[in-house]
Scaffold this motif. Structure first.
Motif, PDB file in Angstrom:
ATOM      1  N   ASN A 151      35.154  40.227  39.891  1.00 20.41           N
ATOM      2  CA  ASN A 151      34.587  39.242  38.972  1.00 20.41           C
ATOM      3  C   ASN A 151      34.578  39.757  37.546  1.00 20.41           C
ATOM      4  O   ASN A 151      34.897  39.027  36.602  1.00 20.41           O
ATOM      5  CB  ASN A 151      33.177  38.859  39.402  1.00 20.41           C
ATOM      6  CG  ASN A 151      33.157  38.021  40.672  1.00 20.41           C
ATOM      7  OD1 ASN A 151      34.144  37.354  40.990  1.00 20.41           O
ATOM      8  ND2 ASN A 151      32.046  38.055  41.408  1.00 20.41           N
ATOM      9  N   SER A 152      34.193  40.997  37.361  1.00 23.23           N
ATOM     10  CA  SER A 152      34.203  41.585  36.015  1.00 23.23           C
ATOM     11  C   SER A 152      35.621  41.613  35.454  1.00 23.23           C
ATOM     12  O   SER A 152      35.851  41.313  34.279  1.00 23.23           O
ATOM     13  CB  SER A 152      33.634  43.008  36.061  1.00 23.23           C
ATOM     14  OG  SER A 152      32.287  42.989  36.507  1.00 23.23           O
ATOM     15  N   SER A 179      38.057  39.547  36.260  1.00 23.89           N
ATOM     16  CA  SER A 179      38.501  38.189  35.944  1.00 23.89           C
ATOM     17  C   SER A 179      37.873  37.669  34.665  1.00 23.89           C
ATOM     18  O   SER A 179      38.412  36.764  34.026  1.00 23.89           O
ATOM     19  CB  SER A 179      38.160  37.250  37.111  1.00 23.89           C
ATOM     20  OG  SER A 179      36.751  37.155  37.277  1.00 23.89           O
ATOM     21  N   GLN A 180      36.706  38.208  34.258  1.00 26.44           N
ATOM     22  CA  GLN A 180      36.032  37.794  33.027  1.00 26.44           C
ATOM     23  C   GLN A 180      36.580  38.500  31.794  1.00 26.44           C
ATOM     24  O   GLN A 180      36.081  38.309  30.701  1.00 26.44           O
ATOM     25  CB  GLN A 180      34.539  38.051  33.150  1.00 26.44           C
ATOM     26  CG  GLN A 180      33.859  37.169  34.198  1.00 26.44           C
ATOM     27  CD  GLN A 180      32.411  37.545  34.433  1.00 26.44           C
ATOM     28  OE1 GLN A 180      31.901  38.471  33.788  1.00 26.44           O
ATOM     29  NE2 GLN A 180      31.756  36.834  35.363  1.00 26.44           N
ATOM     30  N   LYS A 237      37.140  41.941  31.509  1.00 21.89           N
ATOM     31  CA  LYS A 237      36.863  43.379  31.453  1.00 21.89           C
ATOM     32  C   LYS A 237      37.950  44.102  32.239  1.00 21.89           C
ATOM     33  O   LYS A 237      37.802  44.431  33.420  1.00 21.89           O
ATOM     34  CB  LYS A 237      35.485  43.675  32.032  1.00 21.89           C
ATOM     35  CG  LYS A 237      34.351  43.008  31.266  1.00 21.89           C
ATOM     36  CD  LYS A 237      32.998  43.317  31.908  1.00 21.89           C
ATOM     37  CE  LYS A 237      31.867  42.644  31.153  1.00 21.89           C
ATOM     38  NZ  LYS A 237      30.537  42.912  31.770  1.00 21.89           N
TER      39      LYS A 237
END
Length: 701
Positions: free
Chosen positions: A219-220, A222-223, A225
């Protein structure tokens, strides 16, 4: 709400709980069913044993004649816990003894028992063998056993066979079995729940917790990072996935840096193009990922306003009348995986309207899924203005041509109307002249005929007096002179005396006939009457038939036409008598022509061997309408001609024979003048019928 499947931390205990519950329910239901079946079998076996023992004991007591012990034995059965009812019947199915005292000395038919038990009594007596049956509600069992009630004097084997009926209660056993089964199932479920908790804790430790850390890292990443990495120890599959994820992150981070550098060069290139280059996601909001700075010159808004729809979406500046069209065309072309070129209007920041040409195409992956739309937008406002001016010039040219064509058509229609009106005036004038001529002839004939008819009565009286005088002279002077006798003989005075009254009578009949003809001619001659007045329809038809009488008679080329009148009882009808007579004349003339036509007449005779016939019938329709039907048995009219039969100048007659206005004028007289209906009904080979319907009372407004 997230769709299924849920997270592993929720899915695993949910699956274990569901599986355990279903397994426990299935096990509980199966054990209850088996326990019930065992109790039913046990109840049947116990009852068989008890009933067999009791029936044997009762037979023994009856052989000994110890009836008191029999009653004691039956009474003891009532004290047993599981026996609901026990009774002993005689050979006539009357209760002798029963655990319920009120049932004694009652026929079985009066006792509330299952319907099938009395029939079983007969079978048991016939087989002399007992039976045990499970009740339909499965709460009890019935034992039906024969009991020999003792022998009559002289019998070796007793003939009196009674029935022992025992109802054994197994509901208590089932209830106890259910309680025991429920307790065992509860203990099993508790053990299964403990097992599921242990399994869940194991999976949470080894699977779901580590998977959660891997999901958090992804998730990080995909955001944005790109330096996020998954830190998982071990050598299982999750650890291998984490290692592959970290390697993929390194490559993506490196490729992104290269892509960002390439994007800078791309932005520099597209900024020099005349149109605005774009890339947008094909979603409901038309989210723009990139659009070049040239859009500012076209729309008046900066490119940064549209990127990711930060300030506004490009869809919001499309003209409201064109938005649906643009969406429809793009949807259609994307579905076919084709590029698109659309011209539409946009609203600039200064509220002016600009025309743009949008050329683009969808970018698809290897699976055929749409990734985004790439395209370029050009300002074509000047070209559109030039096209609009050219279109106005062409429209003006088309309008002038259309006006000329319309005027030509109008002139042609006016000429046709003029010809039609002229022909109608000629036809009306002809009929009016005919009416005037007929009226004049009728008047000229009527005067001398009336004179002759009026004097015939005097002549008849004078002749009778003269003949009477001659008879008197002959009686007074039976022997006249020779000269008078010769004159009497030469004149045949006796014949004159007989024939003269006959001649005068026939002359009177002839004058009456001439007067009737004159009256009919005067009725038909009312063609120029313009007033609406009550008229006898039958008189108009008869006067028309009188005018056409010569045409109805036999001629060398055709037979006589028979007229069949089927007149109904009609009241006086408000109409224009002369014009309605003209309608009768036109329709009857056409019918006579159809029957006189040589080709049609020969064909008709060849097919039916019958003479020509016209049937005229009248009747009242709908209480306030009259119907006049004129039907011939000619060759009929085909459908192609019927559709045009009332058109002006349409005729099937040879050139010079008809004008084609008779039926057209008749239609106008019936429909327009009288507010009625005129219909032609025809079948080829069977004949033609013209149906005229007009209201009895017509407004004089």
């Amino acid at each position: 709400m997230k769709q299924f499947p849920f997270s592993l931390r929720l899915s695993i205990p949910l699956i274990l709980l569901t599986f355990g519950s279903l397994l426990g329910l299935f096990s509980f239901e199966r054990e209850v069913h088996q326990s019930y079946r065992r109790q039913e079998e046990k109840g049947i076996n116990d009852l068989k044993f008890s009933a067999n023992q009791i029936s044997g004991m009762l037979e023994y007591l009856y052989r000994r004649g110890d009836v008191e012990q029999v009653e004691i034995a039956i009474s003891k059965l009532g004290s047993e816990r599981n026996i609901r009812l026990a009774l002993l019947c005689d050979e006539n199915n009357r209760v002798i003894l029963a655990t319920r005292y009120e049932l004694r000395n009652h026929p079985i038919a009066e006792i509330s028992l299952p319907n099938y038990l009395p029939e079983e009594f007969f079978k048991v007596r016939e087989k002399m063998s007992g039976e045990v049956k499970l009740a339909q509600n499965k709460e009890s069992t019935w034992a039906i056993y024969p009991v020999l009630l003792g022998a009559q004097p002289g019998e070796v084997r007793p003939s009196r066979v009674g029935i022992l009926l025992v109802e054994y209660d197994i509901l208590l056993f089932k209830q106890q079995s259910y309680a025991d089964t429920l307790q065992r199932s509860a203990e099993t479920s508790i053990g299964l729940a403990v097992f599921c908790i242990i399994v869940w804790l194991f999976f949470d430790k080894t699977l779901t917790g580590r998977a959660a850390r891997l999901v958090a890292a992804s998730n990080s990443f995909s955001q944005g990072k790109l330096d996020a990495r998954a830190q998982l120890g071990g050598s299982d599959e999750l650890a291998q996935i984490a290692a592959a994820f970290n390697q993929m992150g390194d490559r993506i981070q490196s490729d992104t840096e290269v892509l960002q550098d390439s994007e800078k060069r791309f932005r520099s290139l597209v900024s020099n193009l005349p149109g605005a280059v774009y890339r947008w996601v094909f979603d409901a909001d038309w989210t723009i990922e990139f659009i070049s700075d040239a859009i500012a010159d076209i729309s008046g808004y900066s490119a940064t306003d549209f990127i990711d729809n930060r300030v506004r979406s490009f869809n919001s500046i499309i003209h409201a009348e064109d938005a649906a069209m643009v969406q429809k065309i793009i949807d259609k072309r994307i579905l076919k995986k084709r590029d698109y070129i659309i011209e539409y209007r946009i609203i600039r920041a200064d509220k002016t309207v600009r025309w743009v040409s949008d050329k683009g195409q969808g970018i698809f992956n290897e699976n055929g899924d749409l990734l985004w739309l790439d395209g370029v937008i050009f300002d074509i406002t000047k070209r559109k203005h030039a096209e609009a001016e050219l279109r106005q010039i062409l429209e003006l040219k088309d309008k002038l041509a259309a006006t000329a064509t319309a005027q030509s058509k109008q002139l042609k229609q006016t000429l046709q109307d003029l010809q039609k009106t002229q022909a109608q005036l000629i036809q009306t004038e002809k009929m009016s002249s005919l009416g005037q001529m007929i009226a004049g002839v009728a008047h000229e004939i009527n005067n001398p005929v009336n004179f002759i008819h009026a004097n015939l009565s005097h002549v008849s009286t004078y002749s009778k007096n003269l003949l009477s005088l001659i008879d008197l002279y002959q009686q007074e002077y039976p022997n006249p002179k020779a000269e008078i006798a010769d004159l009497i003989e030469d004149s045949d005075l006796e014949f004159i005396g007989e024939d003269l009254p006959k001649i005068l009578s026939s002359m009177k009949v002839g004058t009456n006939r001439i007067r009737e003809i004159v009256l009919s001619l005067r009725n038909f001659s009312r063609l120029d009457e313009s007033d609406l007045k009550p008229v006898n329809i039958h008189e108009g038809i008869d006067s028309t038939l009188l005018i056409l009488q010569s045409a109805l008679k036999a001629q060398p080329n055709f037979d006589e036409i028979e007229i069949v009148k089927q007149y109904g009882d009609l009241p006086l009808v408000d109409c224009y008598a002369g014009q309605l007579n003209q309608v009768f004349m036109n329709i009857l003339t056409n019918s006579i022509y159809a029957l006189h036509n040589t080709e049609n007449q020969d064909s008709k005779k060849h097919q039916t061997h019958s003479h020509g016939q016209i049937i005229i019938s009248t009747s009242i329709q709908e209480t306030n309408w009259v119907k006049i039907s004129i039907k011939d048995n000619g060759s009929g009219i085909d459908d192609a001609v019927i559709t045009k039969i009332f058109d002006p100048f349409f005729t099937t007659k040879p050139v010079g024979t008809g004008t084609g206005l008779g039926l057209s004028i008749s239609y106008q007289i019936v429909v327009d003048k009288h507010g009625g209906r005129l219909e032609c009904i025809s079948t080829v080979g069977e004949g033609t019928e013209f149906a005229i319907e007009i209201p009895i009372a017509k407004s004089r407004s």
